[in-house]
Design a protein around this motif. Structure first.
Motif, PDB file in Angstrom:
ATOM      1  N   LEU A   1      42.303  33.428  38.949  1.00 18.65           N
ATOM      2  CA  LEU A   1      41.536  34.182  38.918  1.00 18.65           C
ATOM      3  C   LEU A   1      42.057  35.958  38.708  1.00 18.65           C
ATOM      4  N   ALA A   2      43.216  36.292  38.713  1.00 19.56           N
ATOM      5  CA  ALA A   2      43.833  37.534  38.461  1.00 19.56           C
ATOM      6  C   ALA A   2      43.507  37.638  36.964  1.00 19.56           C
ATOM      7  N   ALA A   3      43.593  36.271  35.839  1.00 26.69           N
ATOM      8  CA  ALA A   3      43.674  36.185  35.025  1.00 26.69           C
ATOM      9  C   ALA A   3      42.310  36.323  34.296  1.00 26.69           C
ATOM     10  N   MET A   4      41.396  36.307  34.782  1.00 27.93           N
ATOM     11  CA  MET A   4      40.474  36.478  34.897  1.00 27.93           C
ATOM     12  C   MET A   4      40.007  37.956  35.377  1.00 27.93           C
ATOM     13  N   GLU A   5      41.111  39.108  35.398  1.00 30.81           N
ATOM     14  CA  GLU A   5      40.669  40.487  35.614  1.00 30.81           C
ATOM     15  C   GLU A   5      39.741  40.055  36.707  1.00 30.81           C
ATOM     16  N   GLU A   6      39.423  39.679  38.141  1.00 35.43           N
ATOM     17  CA  GLU A   6      38.808  39.049  39.001  1.00 35.43           C
ATOM     18  C   GLU A   6      39.928  39.594  40.446  1.00 35.43           C
ATOM     19  N   TYR A   7      40.636  40.757  40.336  1.00 34.51           N
ATOM     20  CA  TYR A   7      41.296  40.748  41.208  1.00 34.51           C
ATOM     21  C   TYR A   7      41.336  40.941  42.732  1.00 34.51           C
ATOM     22  N   HIS A   8      40.315  41.374  42.915  1.00 35.54           N
ATOM     23  CA  HIS A   8      39.842  41.604  44.315  1.00 35.54           C
ATOM     24  C   HIS A   8      39.413  40.258  44.856  1.00 35.54           C
ATOM     25  N   TRP A   9      39.441  39.225  44.656  1.00 38.10           N
ATOM     26  CA  TRP A   9      39.280  38.017  45.391  1.00 38.10           C
ATOM     27  C   TRP A   9      40.191  36.821  44.753  1.00 38.10           C
ATOM     28  N   SER A  10      41.716  37.010  43.924  1.00 43.25           N
ATOM     29  CA  SER A  10      42.732  36.622  43.973  1.00 43.25           C
ATOM     30  C   SER A  10      43.129  37.043  45.071  1.00 43.25           C
ATOM     31  N   ALA A  11      42.683  38.668  45.506  1.00 48.06           N
ATOM     32  CA  ALA A  11      43.978  39.307  47.312  1.00 48.06           C
ATOM     33  C   ALA A  11      43.279  38.640  48.056  1.00 48.06           C
ATOM     34  N   VAL A  12      41.804  38.259  48.008  1.00 43.49           N
ATOM     35  CA  VAL A  12      41.724  37.935  48.951  1.00 43.49           C
ATOM     36  C   VAL A  12      41.186  36.577  49.691  1.00 43.49           C
ATOM     37  N   LEU A  13      41.393  35.868  48.570  1.00 42.21           N
ATOM     38  CA  LEU A  13      41.110  33.852  49.030  1.00 42.21           C
ATOM     39  C   LEU A  13      41.698  34.098  50.130  1.00 42.21           C
ATOM     40  N   GLY A  14      41.155  32.352  50.971  1.00 37.78           N
ATOM     41  CA  GLY A  14      42.371  32.148  51.556  1.00 37.78           C
ATOM     42  C   GLY A  14      41.734  30.395  51.335  1.00 37.78           C
ATOM     43  N   ASP A  15      42.308  29.780  52.112  1.00 37.77           N
ATOM     44  CA  ASP A  15      41.834  28.466  51.807  1.00 37.77           C
ATOM     45  C   ASP A  15      40.634  27.802  52.966  1.00 37.77           C
ATOM     46  N   PHE A  16      40.347  28.985  53.117  1.00 36.58           N
ATOM     47  CA  PHE A  16      39.408  28.480  54.303  1.00 36.58           C
ATOM     48  C   PHE A  16      39.493  27.811  55.130  1.00 36.58           C
ATOM     49  N   THR A  17      41.027  27.835  56.783  1.00 37.28           N
ATOM     50  CA  THR A  17      40.699  26.807  57.437  1.00 37.28           C
ATOM     51  C   THR A  17      41.041  28.017  58.770  1.00 37.28           C
ATOM     52  N   ASP A  18      41.554  29.107  58.461  1.00 38.39           N
ATOM     53  CA  ASP A  18      41.236  30.251  59.521  1.00 38.39           C
ATOM     54  C   ASP A  18      40.532  31.618  58.810  1.00 38.39           C
ATOM     55  N   ASP A  19      39.615  31.509  57.993  1.00 40.68           N
ATOM     56  CA  ASP A  19      39.520  33.273  57.359  1.00 40.68           C
ATOM     57  C   ASP A  19      38.293  33.786  57.455  1.00 40.68           C
ATOM     58  N   PHE A  20      38.389  34.888  57.985  1.00 37.25           N
ATOM     59  CA  PHE A  20      38.183  36.243  58.627  1.00 37.25           C
ATOM     60  C   PHE A  20      37.964  37.067  57.700  1.00 37.25           C
ATOM     61  N   TYR A  21      36.516  38.083  57.226  1.00 35.62           N
ATOM     62  CA  TYR A  21      35.874  38.688  56.864  1.00 35.62           C
ATOM     63  C   TYR A  21      35.392  39.374  57.182  1.00 35.62           C
ATOM     64  N   HIS A  22      35.935  41.039  57.246  1.00 36.74           N
ATOM     65  CA  HIS A  22      35.233  42.483  58.040  1.00 36.74           C
ATOM     66  C   HIS A  22      34.335  43.049  57.314  1.00 36.74           C
ATOM     67  N   LEU A  23      33.436  43.287  57.383  1.00 31.53           N
ATOM     68  CA  LEU A  23      32.724  44.343  56.536  1.00 31.53           C
ATOM     69  C   LEU A  23      31.612  44.903  57.561  1.00 31.53           C
ATOM     70  N   ALA A  24      30.620  46.330  57.208  1.00 32.58           N
ATOM     71  CA  ALA A  24      29.854  46.467  57.422  1.00 32.58           C
ATOM     72  C   ALA A  24      28.971  46.046  57.375  1.00 32.58           C
ATOM     73  N   CYS A  25      27.605  46.136  58.228  1.00 36.73           N
ATOM     74  CA  CYS A  25      26.042  46.008  57.904  1.00 36.73           C
ATOM     75  C   CYS A  25      25.085  47.072  57.146  1.00 36.73           C
ATOM     76  N   PRO A  26      25.064  46.124  55.625  1.00 32.26           N
ATOM     77  CA  PRO A  26      24.057  47.548  54.292  1.00 32.26           C
ATOM     78  C   PRO A  26      22.824  47.579  55.159  1.00 32.26           C
TER      79      PRO A  26
END
Length: 248
Positions: free
Chosen positions: A129-154
């Motif tokens: 992902l980093a080699a594709m310049e997708e730095y955001h997902w390269s930094a935050v992607l987990g293995d989905f065993t215990d992943d939480f994402y926090h965001l504001a409702c649009p």
């Protein structure tokens, strides 16, 4: 070798994390002759400092590391680690641009390595992902065993917790005394609905037989319902908007 030496003519720009300009080229010469673990260790902490800082010497060494990556696991790992930090404040965009052709070849190498089912599959996936310049997902992607994402409702701006893991796949309001309350099940994207990097991530994980990763990606790029106002939004879009790294 030629590119690295051409770059070190400007000694004020080719320093490593200790300010040295000669040590990294010497270490690279050494690992080309002998794949020595201690030398690779020193290269690692000279090119990537704690807190994910990288330096001019990191990008000056990148082309050479990529050339070694086809036969050297430490070179492949170090090149990937540098690329994952390329969105940070380093002031070396010109050096990174000079490596564009090598990075394109590195992407192909990483893709072949993914298909070999490496034990560090997720790390290699994030390097890709980093080699594709997708730095955001390269930094935050987990293995989905215990992943939480926090965001504001649009729609109503309330903070929503997105859970994707063994514990469940839901949106909720996080209460630090009661836990995740007012849970709503997520709506995963179908393969036909995915596009762009989400589609690449999903199809690559499916191709390589990593079903839990693929399933997590489908949920991450799917939709969630806000527990407060009941509006429905795309999880990946909102999380990216809130957390995309600043490109310097």
């Amino acid at each position: 070798m030629e590119r690295f030496n051409a770059q070190v003519v400007n000694r004020t720009q080719m320093h490593d994390c200790y300010g040295d300009v000669d040590r990294v080229p010497a270490l690279l010469e050494r690992v080309e002759v002998e794949d020595d673990a201690e030398t690779w260790e020193e290269l690692g902490y000279r090119l990537i400092l704690e807190h994910d800082l990288v330096f001019p010497a990191s990008f000056a060494a990148l082309s050479r590391l990529i050339r070694l990556a086809s036969t050297s696991a430490p070179a492949r790992g170090l090149a990937g680690a540098i690329l994952r930090r390329a969105a940070g404040h380093h002031g070396c965009d010109d050096l990174l641009a000079d490596c564009a052709d090598e990075i394109a070849e590195f992407r192909k190498l990483l893709d072949r390595h993914l298909q070999s089912q490496p034990v560090d599959y997720l790390t290699v996936f994030r390097d890709s992902l980093a080699a594709m310049e997708e730095y955001h997902w390269s930094a935050v992607l987990g293995d989905f065993t215990d992943d939480f994402y926090h965001l504001a409702c649009p729609n109503c701006a309330v903070e929503v917790t997105i859970a994707i893991g063994d514990h469940g796949r839901y949106s909720a309001i996080r209460d630090w005394n009661l836990g995740d309350v007012a849970r709503r099940g997520l709506r995963p994207a179908s393969s036909e609905e995915l596009s762009g990097v989400g589609r690449w991530m999903y199809e690559t994980a499916v191709r390589d037989g990593h079903e839990p990763l693929a399933n997590g990606i489908a949920h991450l790029f799917g939709k969630a319902e806000c527990p407060h106002c009941a509006s429905v939004f795309n999880i990946a879009d909102e999380y990216t908007s809130a957390n995309r790294p600043i490109l310097w």
